[in-house]
Design an enzyme around this catalytic site. Structure first.
Site, PDB file in Angstrom:
ATOM      1  N   ASP A  44      -0.670 -22.192   6.882  1.00 48.06           N
ATOM      2  CA  ASP A  44      -1.258 -23.518   6.652  1.00 48.06           C
ATOM      3  C   ASP A  44      -2.057 -23.525   5.348  1.00 48.06           C
ATOM      4  OD1 ASP A  44      -3.370 -22.020   7.593  1.00 48.06           O
ATOM      5  OD2 ASP A  44      -3.924 -23.375   9.218  1.00 48.06           O
ATOM      6  N   ASP A  83       2.185 -20.986  10.989  1.00 47.70           N
ATOM      7  CA  ASP A  83       0.865 -21.269  11.547  1.00 47.70           C
ATOM      8  C   ASP A  83       0.903 -22.506  12.432  1.00 47.70           C
ATOM      9  OD1 ASP A  83      -1.078 -19.413  10.766  1.00 47.70           O
ATOM     10  OD2 ASP A  83      -1.110 -20.221   8.731  1.00 47.70           O
ATOM     11  N   GLU A 114      -5.185 -18.721  15.179  1.00 43.94           N
ATOM     12  CA  GLU A 114      -6.442 -18.110  14.764  1.00 43.94           C
ATOM     13  C   GLU A 114      -7.416 -18.055  15.933  1.00 43.94           C
ATOM     14  OE1 GLU A 114      -8.073 -20.140  11.347  1.00 43.94           O
ATOM     15  OE2 GLU A 114      -6.245 -19.852  10.173  1.00 43.94           O
ATOM     16  N   GLU A 180      -8.173 -10.791   8.324  1.00 45.97           N
ATOM     17  CA  GLU A 180      -8.490 -11.346   6.994  1.00 45.97           C
ATOM     18  C   GLU A 180      -9.949 -11.080   6.600  1.00 45.97           C
ATOM     19  OE1 GLU A 180      -7.060 -15.326   6.424  1.00 45.97           O
ATOM     20  OE2 GLU A 180      -8.099 -15.556   4.506  1.00 45.97           O
TER      21      GLU A 180
END
Ligand code: KIV
Length: 283
Positions: A44, A83, A114, A180
């Site tokens: 995304d 995503d 996420e 990340e």
């Protein structure tokens, strides 16, 4: 043959590092395929690099489906992960139709979500329904207004929480995890403790693989290159030079030449022009 989630998990077992890269359209996906990228992420991040938004938050499911569909039409072998956009998986009732559209309309092979413990029940349910799910921990850009865009899990308690989240996602059936912007030693520690591949971005070389954003590694923007990205080329500059040459040649009449022009038999042309002249005089 298509690369499967079992293949990428075997890569980890064999100690073979996994090079994942984003792609958002058919041309970039074809290049990634030719270069041997085993896993493509339709991230995304396209909200920023393709659509000009400041964050990933405005990206819609329709945006994802359009770009993911284009990537799938490149064909090839890579495992393609897309995503799920912001707030499309807050509940399983939300997640199921979103995943269905991404997998049926765009044809992607897996989805990425996420978050840690809060999304574990959703990951578990999706996996039970046959959906390959990739987790995403550390700096999760969809929560950037809560987290900020800074290195995550620098303190012991946060690092422990992150490790617990990673183990919980693995137990829920996630086939891999993106990690990340966390300290490199933590990236290594998480990778060593998990059986599934940990794909780092700004999480150090100790991860099982790396993921990078297409525009960052190719130097497509003058600015906006994050610290964790390496520019392997200056394609933006090369494109600008090429476009400048095109503009100059159009202006000077050097383009198009005969090579770029359709031809016509001279006699046919003379006949056509004469006929037009006669018709013009008769009016
Ligand atoms: O959206 C994206 O491209 C991502 C990567 C940065 C991991 O999530």
């Amino acid at each position: 043959m298509r690369i499967t989630i079992a293949d990428v998990q075997n890569m980890k077992r064999a100690g073979e590092k996994i090079a994942m890269l984003t792609a958002y359209d058919v041309a970039s996906a074809m290049i990634a395929e030719r270069a041997g990228v085993p896993m493509i992420l339709v991230g995304d991040s396209l909200g920023m690099v393709m659509l000009g938004h400041d964050t990933t938050l405005p990206v819609t499911l329709n945006d994802m489906i359009r770009h993911a569909g284009a990537v799938m039409r490149a064909g090839g072998r890579a495992l393609v992960v897309a995503d799920l956009p912001f707030l499309t998986y807050a509940t399983i009732e939300d997640a199921v139709p979103a995943v269905r559209r991404l997998m049926q309309e765009a044809g992607v092979h897996a989805v990425k979500l996420e978050g840690g413990q809060t999304i574990v029940p959703i990951v578990k349910k999706l996996v039970e329904m046959g959906v390959p799910v990739m987790g995403h921990l550390g700096l999760t850009p969809q929560s950037q207004h809560q987290l900020g865009l800074r290195v995550q899990a620098k303190r012991a308690a946060e690092a422990r929480q992150l490790l617990e989240d990673a183990l919980a996602l693995q137990a829920a059936g996630a086939f891999a995890i993106v990690l990340e912007v966390v300290p490199a030693p933590l990236g290594k520690a998480v990778s060593e403790r998990l059986n599934i591949p940990v794909i780092g971005i700004g999480a150090g070389v100790g991860c099982d693989g790396q993921v990078q954003v297409w525009h960052d590694v190719l130097g497509l923007f003058d600015s906006k290159t994050p610290r964790h990205a390496k520019r392997y080329a200056e394609i933006g500059l090369a494109m600008e030079t090429a476009v400048r040459s095109y503009v100059d040649e159009v202006r000077s009449g050097m383009f198009p030449t005969d090579a770029q022009s359709a031809r016509m038999d001279e006699a046919e042309l003379a006949t056509a022009l004469a006929a037009v002249d006669v018709a013009g005089k008769a009016e």
